[in-house]
Design a protein around this motif. Sequence first.
Motif, short mmCIF file in Angstrom:
data_model
loop_
_atom_site.label_atom_id
_atom_site.label_comp_id
_atom_site.label_asym_id
_atom_site.label_seq_id
_atom_site.Cartn_x
_atom_site.Cartn_y
_atom_site.Cartn_z
N ILE A 297 0.83 -1.17 -0.05
CA ILE A 297 -0.17 -0.02 0.05
C ILE A 297 0.95 1.17 -0.11
CG2 ILE A 297 -1.43 1.31 1.46
CD1 ILE A 297 -3.26 -1.40 2.12
N CYS A 298 1.91 1.16 0.89
CA CYS A 298 2.65 2.28 0.70
C CYS A 298 3.46 2.64 -0.62
CB CYS A 298 3.72 2.30 1.83
SG CYS A 298 3.24 2.44 3.46
N VAL A 299 3.77 1.45 -1.24
CA VAL A 299 4.43 1.55 -2.37
C VAL A 299 3.49 2.10 -3.66
CG1 VAL A 299 5.17 0.05 -4.50
CG2 VAL A 299 6.08 -0.58 -2.03
N VAL A 300 2.22 1.58 -3.81
CA VAL A 300 1.27 2.10 -4.67
C VAL A 300 0.88 3.38 -4.58
CG1 VAL A 300 0.58 -0.17 -5.26
CG2 VAL A 300 -0.76 0.90 -3.74
N LEU A 301 0.85 3.96 -3.34
CA LEU A 301 0.27 5.37 -2.93
C LEU A 301 1.58 6.25 -3.13
CD1 LEU A 301 -2.09 4.84 0.11
CD2 LEU A 301 -2.74 5.11 -2.29
N GLU A 302 2.85 5.72 -2.96
CA GLU A 302 3.95 6.33 -3.01
C GLU A 302 4.05 7.57 -1.62
OE1 GLU A 302 4.35 8.10 -6.89
OE2 GLU A 302 4.26 6.24 -7.92
N PHE A 303 3.61 6.93 -0.75
CA PHE A 303 3.56 7.75 0.49
C PHE A 303 4.44 7.17 1.51
CE2 PHE A 303 -0.36 9.88 -0.83
CZ PHE A 303 0.28 11.12 -0.70
N ASP A 304 5.13 7.67 2.58
CA ASP A 304 5.53 6.90 3.65
C ASP A 304 4.54 6.73 4.56
OD1 ASP A 304 8.31 7.24 2.66
OD2 ASP A 304 8.72 9.15 4.05
N GLY A 305 4.58 5.95 5.55
CA GLY A 305 3.49 5.59 6.44
C GLY A 305 3.90 4.71 7.66
N HIS A 306 3.03 4.31 8.27
CA HIS A 306 3.31 3.12 9.05
C HIS A 306 2.06 2.04 9.21
CE1 HIS A 306 0.82 5.54 11.65
NE2 HIS A 306 0.25 4.61 12.14
N ILE A 307 2.66 0.53 9.51
CA ILE A 307 1.83 -0.49 9.63
C ILE A 307 1.42 -0.72 10.93
CG2 ILE A 307 1.74 -2.81 9.04
CD1 ILE A 307 3.82 -2.06 6.70
N GLU A 308 0.32 -1.20 11.25
CA GLU A 308 0.30 -1.73 12.55
C GLU A 308 -0.63 -3.08 12.40
OE1 GLU A 308 -1.28 2.61 14.39
OE2 GLU A 308 -2.67 1.26 14.28
N THR A 309 -0.07 -4.01 13.09
CA THR A 309 -0.48 -5.14 13.27
C THR A 309 -0.14 -5.94 14.49
OG1 THR A 309 -0.48 -7.40 12.00
CG2 THR A 309 1.49 -6.22 11.99
N SER A 310 -0.35 -7.19 14.73
CA SER A 310 0.08 -7.85 15.91
C SER A 310 0.59 -9.14 15.60
CB SER A 310 -1.13 -7.90 16.81
OG SER A 310 -1.74 -8.68 16.26
N CYS A 311 1.44 -9.49 16.48
CA CYS A 311 2.29 -11.02 16.45
C CYS A 311 1.22 -11.87 16.70
CB CYS A 311 3.49 -11.14 17.46
SG CYS A 311 4.11 -12.80 17.52
N PRO A 312 1.07 -13.03 15.45
CA PRO A 312 -0.03 -13.83 15.70
C PRO A 312 0.44 -14.98 16.93
CG PRO A 312 0.87 -13.71 13.56
CD PRO A 312 1.85 -12.90 14.21
N ASP A 313 1.49 -14.88 17.34
CA ASP A 313 1.84 -15.71 18.43
C ASP A 313 1.47 -15.24 19.82
OD1 ASP A 313 3.24 -17.97 19.89
OD2 ASP A 313 4.96 -16.30 20.14
N CYS A 314 2.17 -14.02 20.10
CA CYS A 314 1.91 -13.36 21.36
C CYS A 314 0.84 -12.35 21.60
CB CYS A 314 3.20 -12.98 21.93
SG CYS A 314 3.77 -11.59 21.10
N GLY A 315 0.39 -11.72 20.23
CA GLY A 315 -0.40 -10.77 20.44
C GLY A 315 -0.04 -9.51 20.66
N GLU A 316 1.30 -9.37 20.76
CA GLU A 316 1.87 -8.07 20.99
C GLU A 316 1.66 -7.11 19.80
OE1 GLU A 316 6.20 -5.97 21.86
OE2 GLU A 316 5.89 -8.21 22.30
N GLU A 317 1.39 -6.05 20.00
CA GLU A 317 1.23 -4.97 18.81
C GLU A 317 2.65 -5.04 18.23
OE1 GLU A 317 0.97 -0.91 19.47
OE2 GLU A 317 -0.73 -0.74 18.27
N ILE A 318 2.68 -4.79 16.87
CA ILE A 318 3.71 -4.28 16.05
C ILE A 318 3.48 -3.37 15.08
CG2 ILE A 318 5.07 -5.17 14.01
CD1 ILE A 318 4.63 -8.36 15.04
N ARG A 319 4.38 -2.24 15.28
CA ARG A 319 4.09 -1.03 14.69
C ARG A 319 5.32 -0.92 14.04
NH1 ARG A 319 4.47 4.59 14.59
NH2 ARG A 319 2.62 5.61 14.35
N VAL A 320 5.16 -0.72 12.51
CA VAL A 320 6.58 -0.40 11.71
C VAL A 320 6.26 0.78 10.80
CG1 VAL A 320 8.20 -1.60 10.01
CG2 VAL A 320 6.58 -2.87 11.41
#
Lengths: 69, 147
Positions: free
Chosen positions: B94-117
């Motif tokens: 999505i960042c590639v096609v929009l040609e924008f910087d941004g951030h991704i929010e998801t979580s580790c499927p194992d421990c559920g901890e939030e992952i923000r990249v």
Amino acid sequence: MNLFRSEEHIERWLDGREPGGTIPVAKLAELAEEWWGDRLAPDWRPHTFAQNQAILDGLGLTGDFWRLG
Amino acid sequence: MDQADIELRNATYALFVELGRVPTLEETGVAVGATASEVEAGWQRLHEAHALVLDLPRAAIRMANPFSAVPTPFRVHAGGRDWYANCAWDAFGICVVLEFDGHIETSCPDCGEEIRVGVRDNRPDDESLLFHCLVPAVHWWDDIVFT
């Protein structure tokens, strides 16, 4: 197709299932750029099977797991 | 895929980005000069060609890859909007096609901890993370929603 903190988390999540393919997130970002780069281009054309396989191969994603067919 | 279907596909994608959501059959029809039923038939052909994914049997778009039309565990903030991706791969896409910087929010499927990249120039700001793909490439389109 998920992100994980470490190999340990992947192994625990797999819970005995056959592992798939694991790559560093930096490699994933390269893959995304190659794979999706033309998606909104006005002259977009469908990728051929060979084009997509070449993207995977070019990033070193080789071996049976990364073969599209 | 013929030229008319390519133009329908491109118009559908352009509307998705413009509106920030899936366009309706009618909105897409206006854009391409077609009736809603003609758009529906075209979307079916594009689904069969893997150019988008419908939520069958409804003629509703589920995926205009890398975008998801429904909420998912992969949220992307880019270009002043929030988007849903179909997977971690698509989230970077999505960042590639929009040609924008941004951030991704998801979580580790194992421990559920939030992952923000954070994504800058299409590169992650945390290179310690790993991407795991469970399904071999040859089977990705057997069930693309599961993949």
